[in-house]
Design a protein around this motif. Structure first.
Motif, short mmCIF file in Angstrom:
data_model
loop_
_atom_site.label_atom_id
_atom_site.label_comp_id
_atom_site.label_asym_id
_atom_site.label_seq_id
_atom_site.Cartn_x
_atom_site.Cartn_y
_atom_site.Cartn_z
N TYR A 4 0.85 -1.20 0.00
CA TYR A 4 0.00 0.00 0.00
C TYR A 4 0.88 1.24 0.00
O TYR A 4 1.93 1.28 0.63
CB TYR A 4 -0.90 0.02 1.24
CG TYR A 4 -1.84 -1.15 1.32
CD1 TYR A 4 -2.97 -1.22 0.53
CD2 TYR A 4 -1.61 -2.20 2.22
CE1 TYR A 4 -3.84 -2.29 0.60
CE2 TYR A 4 -2.46 -3.27 2.30
CZ TYR A 4 -3.59 -3.32 1.49
OH TYR A 4 -4.44 -4.38 1.56
N ASP A 5 0.40 2.29 -0.69
CA ASP A 5 1.12 3.55 -0.63
C ASP A 5 0.65 4.36 0.58
O ASP A 5 -0.26 3.96 1.30
CB ASP A 5 0.97 4.34 -1.94
CG ASP A 5 -0.47 4.75 -2.21
OD1 ASP A 5 -1.37 4.33 -1.46
OD2 ASP A 5 -0.68 5.52 -3.18
N ASN A 6 1.29 5.49 0.83
CA ASN A 6 0.99 6.29 2.01
C ASN A 6 -0.46 6.77 2.05
O ASN A 6 -1.08 6.83 3.12
CB ASN A 6 1.93 7.49 2.10
CG ASN A 6 3.32 7.07 2.55
OD1 ASN A 6 3.49 6.03 3.16
ND2 ASN A 6 4.32 7.89 2.21
N CYS A 7 -1.00 7.13 0.91
CA CYS A 7 -2.38 7.62 0.85
C CYS A 7 -3.36 6.53 1.29
O CYS A 7 -4.27 6.78 2.07
CB CYS A 7 -2.68 8.09 -0.56
SG CYS A 7 -4.32 8.81 -0.75
N GLN A 8 -3.16 5.31 0.80
CA GLN A 8 -4.04 4.20 1.18
C GLN A 8 -3.88 3.85 2.66
O GLN A 8 -4.87 3.57 3.34
CB GLN A 8 -3.74 2.98 0.32
CG GLN A 8 -4.15 3.14 -1.12
CD GLN A 8 -3.64 1.98 -1.98
OE1 GLN A 8 -2.57 1.45 -1.72
NE2 GLN A 8 -4.41 1.64 -3.00
N ASN A 10 -3.02 5.93 5.08
CA ASN A 10 -3.68 6.98 5.85
C ASN A 10 -5.20 6.81 5.85
O ASN A 10 -5.85 7.01 6.87
CB ASN A 10 -3.29 8.36 5.33
CG ASN A 10 -1.89 8.75 5.72
OD1 ASN A 10 -1.36 8.26 6.71
ND2 ASN A 10 -1.27 9.61 4.92
N ARG A 11 -5.76 6.44 4.68
CA ARG A 11 -7.20 6.20 4.61
C ARG A 11 -7.61 5.04 5.52
O ARG A 11 -8.62 5.12 6.22
CB ARG A 11 -7.62 5.91 3.16
CG ARG A 11 -8.45 7.03 2.58
CD ARG A 11 -8.96 6.70 1.22
NE ARG A 11 -7.80 6.76 0.31
CZ ARG A 11 -7.63 6.00 -0.75
NH1 ARG A 11 -8.54 5.13 -1.08
NH2 ARG A 11 -6.56 6.09 -1.49
N ARG A 13 -6.04 4.01 8.19
CA ARG A 13 -5.90 4.47 9.59
C ARG A 13 -7.10 5.30 10.01
O ARG A 13 -7.64 5.14 11.09
CB ARG A 13 -4.62 5.28 9.75
CG ARG A 13 -3.38 4.46 9.88
CD ARG A 13 -2.19 5.35 10.26
NE ARG A 13 -0.95 4.61 10.09
CZ ARG A 13 -0.03 4.85 9.18
NH1 ARG A 13 -0.18 5.84 8.33
NH2 ARG A 13 1.05 4.11 9.11
N GLN A 14 -7.50 6.23 9.15
CA GLN A 14 -8.64 7.09 9.47
C GLN A 14 -9.92 6.26 9.62
O GLN A 14 -10.73 6.52 10.50
CB GLN A 14 -8.81 8.16 8.40
CG GLN A 14 -7.72 9.22 8.43
CD GLN A 14 -7.80 10.15 7.23
OE1 GLN A 14 -8.56 9.93 6.30
NE2 GLN A 14 -6.99 11.21 7.26
#
Length: 96
Positions: A4-8, A10-11, A13-14
């Motif tokens: 997974y990349d950082n954007c995925q 973070n999503r 996690r949120q």
């Protein structure tokens, strides 16, 4: 294994944080009384009689606590089985 990349990340996690907060708010709602109309009424438990709740056992054993009862039971069991006499004597000494 998926990468997974950082954007995925973070999503995800949120989303996990949101679900956790939702569960906490639901738990707080139920523990504070919340909406009791949707729950079935709890039947009251009848008080147990003294003999069923250990009253008879406490009458028989008198002032012996749980540890002494356990050691005594172990001692009797070992006597019946004919086990090591030194260990039996040691358990008897502990009961003094």
């Amino acid at each position: 294994m998926a990468v997974y990349d950082n954007c995925q990340m973070n999503r995800m996690r949120q989303e996990a944080i949101r679900r956790s907060q939702e569960m906490h708010s639901r738990a707080a709602h139920y523990t504070q009384g919340g909406d009791r109309a949707d729950r079935a009424p709890q039947p009251e438990k009848a008080p147990a009689s003294q003999t069923a709740s250990g009253g008879l056992l406490s009458e028989i054993t008198g002032s012996l606590d749980g540890d002494r009862l356990l050691i005594g039971a172990l001692l009797l069991l070992m006597l019946k089985e004919g086990r090591d006499m030194r260990l039996i004597l040691a358990l008897g000494y502990i009961l003094l």
